[in-house]
Design an enzyme around this catalytic site. Structure first.
Site, mmCIF file in Angstrom:
data_model
loop_
_atom_site.group_PDB
_atom_site.id
_atom_site.type_symbol
_atom_site.label_atom_id
_atom_site.label_comp_id
_atom_site.label_asym_id
_atom_site.label_seq_id
_atom_site.Cartn_x
_atom_site.Cartn_y
_atom_site.Cartn_z
ATOM 1 N N CYS A 101 0.833 -1.202 0.000
ATOM 2 C CA CYS A 101 0.000 0.000 0.000
ATOM 3 C C CYS A 101 0.870 1.255 0.000
ATOM 4 O O CYS A 101 0.600 2.216 -0.735
ATOM 5 C CB CYS A 101 -0.931 0.003 1.201
ATOM 6 S SG CYS A 101 -1.961 1.490 1.330
ATOM 7 N N CYS B 206 -4.977 -2.821 7.159
ATOM 8 C CA CYS B 206 -5.919 -1.698 7.076
ATOM 9 C C CYS B 206 -7.313 -2.103 6.609
ATOM 10 O O CYS B 206 -8.313 -1.692 7.205
ATOM 11 C CB CYS B 206 -5.344 -0.613 6.170
ATOM 12 S SG CYS B 206 -4.814 -1.194 4.547
#
Length: 379
Positions: free
Chosen positions: A101, A197
């Site tokens: 990410c 996340c």
């Protein structure tokens, strides 16, 4: 009068990004906030916190006195992070999507977006430090050793880091909380997000089962005796103790069971008893070609290597191999896990890192050969 530099802050709705924005505004920068929407909730029975986090982000930006915008990177995230996450699981790996990410979203899609709207810098709430000299920007560990997040940033380039500010690098978490409290920020007591996340508070296996389904197979001890059944190798990681589903096995010692091997060909999960079992330890590992944050040309060198977040860095020697690099540790290490990242440090500087592809263990090689498991040494 010189115009203030424009800094775009990634605002997550948490205390770290809130204090990051506050500190930059107080330092005289022209600060704007962007809430990154990276996840589209399409799985059933999954709790997603995006709406609540955006509301917190709006409130805290109002308090600080900066504008907030939302940017949707969910398509990039799905294609470049989540699909890779699922693919790695199918290959028997244990991936770390937060690293991907940072590489693909925060320091590529987000950074590019911010530069296009006229930002001079971006900023995030990472606990890491930067050092710039002679046109080179180095990534250093954050001062708070418990919170240091340089491990997650090792796939970013020095060029991109030169456009980045990490205001929390010199602070501890306690100091960040105090700044938020002293300024009455609504995020001052908000709990930190834990884990990956997009999974958030959801059970890991329950979440990925929405996408991976089940592929039942046998759970065997090191001699091949069947002890039970599993729902799929993708739900297990090397060295795992909890969640194996065996409990006490009749006629066996009551010592805990640990995952020692996942065999993709036979779909067997091999487990051993006791944290000191030799099949759980490795002398080193093979990794893919290393991503260097800045230019690095040495093919054999001594360094420290960190094989998972918040584990201690281990003294090691790194050598160029036929494929990727070979890393030999100063002493044996527990649960070296393919799919996780080996991150390289010299003193407090993070040089870069790579994905672990194979462990190096003579005990494991001999055992696998005796059991008839098919394996290839990566390097």
């Amino acid at each position: 009068m010189e115009k203030a530099k424009k800094v775009v802050v990634g605002i997550s709705g948490g205390v770290d990004s809130s204090v990051t924005a506050l500190l930059l505004k107080n330092a005289g920068f022209d600060v704007q906030g962007i809430f990154m929407k990276n996840w589209t909730n399409s799985a059933p029975n999954i709790e997603c916190t995006t709406e609540a986090d955006f509301k917190d982000a709006e409130e805290v930006c109002d308090q600080i006195g900066i504008p907030l915008h939302m940017a949707n990177f969910s398509s990039d995230y799905w294609d470049k992070v989540f699909k890779r996450f699922l693919s790695d699981h199918h290959e028997g790996l244990t991936p770390n999507p937060d690293i991907l990410c940072n590489k693909e979203i925060k320091f590529r899609a987000f950074l590019d977006y911010c530069m296009e709207i006229g930002a001079d810098y971006i900023a995030t709430g990472h606990y890491a430090k930067l050092s710039s000299k002679d046109g080179t920007t180095k990534l250093l560990r954050g001062m708070d050793t418990k919170k240091d997040q340089s491990y997650f940033l090792h796939q970013v380039t020095g060029e991109d880091l030169s456009k980045t500010i990490f205001p929390l690098g010199e602070l501890t978490k306690e100091e960040v909380r105090k700044i938020a409290t002293d300024n009455n920020l609504i995020t001052s007591t908000k709990k930190d997000s834990v884990g990956i996340c997009f999974i958030g508070k959801n059970n890991y296996n329950n979440f990925i089962s929405n996408f991976l389904g089940k592929k039942p197979g046998k759970i065997c001890d090191e001699a091949g005796i069947v002890l039970g059944e599993h729902d799929g190798l993708m739900y297990f990681t090397l060295g795992q103790r909890q969640g194996i589903g065996l409990g006490g096995v009749k006629g066996r010692d009551q010592d805990s069971w640990y995952v020692a091997h996942k065999d993709l060909k036979t779909n067997e999960l091999s487990v051993v008893q006791g944290a000191q079992h030799p099949l759980l330890y490795s002398d080193g590992c093979y990794v893919d070609d290393i991503h260097w944050i800045n230019d690095f040309t040495e093919e054999t060198f001594d360094c420290y290597v960190q094989i998972r977040y918040q584990s201690p860095a281990i003294k090691a020697q790194v050598t160029k191999a036929k494929k990727g690099y070979k890393i030999i540790f100063e002493k044996q290490v527990l649960a070296v896990t393919p799919g996780q990242s080996a991150v390289i440090y010299k003193d407090n500087e993070c040089l870069g890192g790579s994905v672990i592809r194979d462990r190096i263990s003579e005990n494991y090689y001999k055992w696998a050969e005796n059991r008839g498991y098919n394996y290839e040494v990566y390097g």
